[in-house]
Design a protein around this motif. Structure first.
Motif, PDB file in Angstrom:
ATOM      1  N   ARG A  95       0.845  -1.198   0.000  1.00  0.00           N
ATOM      2  CA  ARG A  95       0.000   0.000   0.000  1.00  0.00           C
ATOM      3  C   ARG A  95       0.881   1.248   0.000  1.00  0.00           C
ATOM      4  N   VAL A  96       0.541   2.202  -0.853  1.00  0.00           N
ATOM      5  CA  VAL A  96       1.305   3.449  -0.968  1.00  0.00           C
ATOM      6  C   VAL A  96       0.893   4.405   0.142  1.00  0.00           C
ATOM      7  N   ASN A  97       1.885   5.015   0.778  1.00  0.00           N
ATOM      8  CA  ASN A  97       1.628   6.034   1.793  1.00  0.00           C
ATOM      9  C   ASN A  97       1.559   7.410   1.136  1.00  0.00           C
ATOM     10  N   PRO A  98       0.617   8.249   1.548  1.00  0.00           N
ATOM     11  CA  PRO A  98       0.534   9.621   1.011  1.00  0.00           C
ATOM     12  C   PRO A  98       1.551  10.537   1.705  1.00  0.00           C
ATOM     13  N   LEU A  99       2.833  10.234   1.510  1.00  0.00           N
ATOM     14  CA  LEU A  99       3.883  10.950   2.225  1.00  0.00           C
ATOM     15  C   LEU A  99       3.965  12.423   1.850  1.00  0.00           C
ATOM     16  N   ASP A 100       3.594  12.780   0.618  1.00  0.00           N
ATOM     17  CA  ASP A 100       3.648  14.187   0.236  1.00  0.00           C
ATOM     18  C   ASP A 100       2.706  15.018   1.098  1.00  0.00           C
ATOM     19  N   ARG A 101       1.530  14.501   1.380  1.00  0.00           N
ATOM     20  CA  ARG A 101       0.580  15.205   2.249  1.00  0.00           C
ATOM     21  C   ARG A 101       1.101  15.268   3.684  1.00  0.00           C
ATOM     22  N   PHE A 102       1.664  14.170   4.162  1.00  0.00           N
ATOM     23  CA  PHE A 102       2.203  14.132   5.523  1.00  0.00           C
ATOM     24  C   PHE A 102       3.415  15.054   5.652  1.00  0.00           C
ATOM     25  N   GLU A 103       4.255  15.103   4.622  1.00  0.00           N
ATOM     26  CA  GLU A 103       5.435  15.974   4.649  1.00  0.00           C
ATOM     27  C   GLU A 103       5.041  17.441   4.730  1.00  0.00           C
ATOM     28  N   ARG A 104       3.912  17.823   4.098  1.00  0.00           N
ATOM     29  CA  ARG A 104       3.443  19.211   4.191  1.00  0.00           C
ATOM     30  C   ARG A 104       3.093  19.564   5.640  1.00  0.00           C
ATOM     31  N   ILE A 105       2.441  18.639   6.327  1.00  0.00           N
ATOM     32  CA  ILE A 105       2.098  18.857   7.730  1.00  0.00           C
ATOM     33  C   ILE A 105       3.382  18.997   8.547  1.00  0.00           C
ATOM     34  N   SER A 106       4.317  18.084   8.352  1.00  0.00           N
ATOM     35  CA  SER A 106       5.587  18.105   9.073  1.00  0.00           C
ATOM     36  C   SER A 106       6.345  19.402   8.805  1.00  0.00           C
ATOM     37  N   ALA A 107       6.416  19.809   7.536  1.00  0.00           N
ATOM     38  CA  ALA A 107       7.144  21.031   7.176  1.00  0.00           C
ATOM     39  C   ALA A 107       6.502  22.262   7.817  1.00  0.00           C
ATOM     40  N   HIS A 108       5.181  22.327   7.843  1.00  0.00           N
ATOM     41  CA  HIS A 108       4.489  23.454   8.468  1.00  0.00           C
ATOM     42  C   HIS A 108       4.824  23.526   9.961  1.00  0.00           C
ATOM     43  N   LEU A 109       4.772  22.389  10.632  1.00  0.00           N
ATOM     44  CA  LEU A 109       5.090  22.369  12.061  1.00  0.00           C
ATOM     45  C   LEU A 109       6.553  22.716  12.315  1.00  0.00           C
ATOM     46  N   GLN A 110       7.448  22.303  11.416  1.00  0.00           N
ATOM     47  CA  GLN A 110       8.857  22.656  11.557  1.00  0.00           C
ATOM     48  C   GLN A 110       9.050  24.161  11.412  1.00  0.00           C
ATOM     49  N   ARG A 111       8.387  24.769  10.409  1.00  0.00           N
ATOM     50  CA  ARG A 111       8.499  26.221  10.222  1.00  0.00           C
ATOM     51  C   ARG A 111       7.961  26.969  11.438  1.00  0.00           C
ATOM     52  N   THR A 112       6.820  26.514  11.958  1.00  0.00           N
ATOM     53  CA  THR A 112       6.218  27.152  13.128  1.00  0.00           C
ATOM     54  C   THR A 112       7.152  27.050  14.329  1.00  0.00           C
ATOM     55  N   SER A 113       7.729  25.878  14.538  1.00  0.00           N
ATOM     56  CA  SER A 113       8.650  25.672  15.651  1.00  0.00           C
ATOM     57  C   SER A 113       9.874  26.568  15.516  1.00  0.00           C
ATOM     58  N   LEU A 114      10.431  26.648  14.310  1.00  0.00           N
ATOM     59  CA  LEU A 114      11.608  27.469  14.081  1.00  0.00           C
ATOM     60  C   LEU A 114      11.308  28.949  14.315  1.00  0.00           C
ATOM     61  N   SER A 115      10.166  29.422  13.828  1.00  0.00           N
ATOM     62  CA  SER A 115       9.834  30.838  14.017  1.00  0.00           C
ATOM     63  C   SER A 115       9.626  31.157  15.497  1.00  0.00           C
ATOM     64  N   GLN A 116       9.068  30.215  16.253  1.00  0.00           N
ATOM     65  CA  GLN A 116       8.889  30.431  17.690  1.00  0.00           C
ATOM     66  C   GLN A 116      10.241  30.483  18.395  1.00  0.00           C
ATOM     67  N   ARG A 117      11.176  29.640  17.974  1.00  0.00           N
ATOM     68  CA  ARG A 117      12.523  29.659  18.561  1.00  0.00           C
ATOM     69  C   ARG A 117      13.237  30.972  18.251  1.00  0.00           C
TER      70      ARG A 117
END
Length: 140
Positions: free
Chosen positions: A110-132
């Protein structure tokens, strides 16, 4: 973890992490929700951290004896109105939670929708970095 004994001196050899991507701690107010699906049941979970390839979850009800390292599980992740279901593999069990890896395809193909999951991860990473950066910003 392994214990090495050299003469009368014992040393702990730590296992090296196999992570290939950056992970970010997820705050409770981040807006991300998750659940683990097992045996036709849905178990609500709290996200501890996330990366482009995986997630660390603690089940709200506590650990389940049937969940062991190398077990396949499905994980539902919701963020900003989008829900994605990923097919994962438990890679670690610690601190009452589970480190879950999402391969491009699971053992059943079964194929994982990693592109969609990576968008979520990238958004949270950007938010975390801006808070730091806000914390590190010096007064002028």
């Amino acid at each position: 973890m392994q214990l090495l004994t050299i003469g009368k001196i014992s040393r702990v050899k730590l296992e090296q992490e196999q992570r290939g991507t950056f992970r970010v701690a997820v705050r409770r107010d981040s807006g991300i929700d998750a659940a683990l699906h097992l045996g036709g049941k849905r178990f609500a979970a709290t996200v501890g951290n996330i990366s482009a390839e995986g997630i660390f979850l603690k089940l709200d009800r506590g650990p389940i004896a049937a969940l062991k390292v190398e077990r396949q599980v499905d994980v539902e992740v919701s963020f900003e109105g989008e829900t994605v279901v990923l097919h994962g593999l438990i890679r670690s069990e610690r601190s009452g939670g589970y480190g879950i890896f999402f391969p491009p395809r699971d053992r059943a193909g079964r194929v994982n929708p990693l592109d969609r999951f990576e968008r979520i991860s990238a958004h949270l990473q950007r938010t975390s970095l801006s808070q730091r950066l806000k914390v590190l910003k010096l007064p002028q």
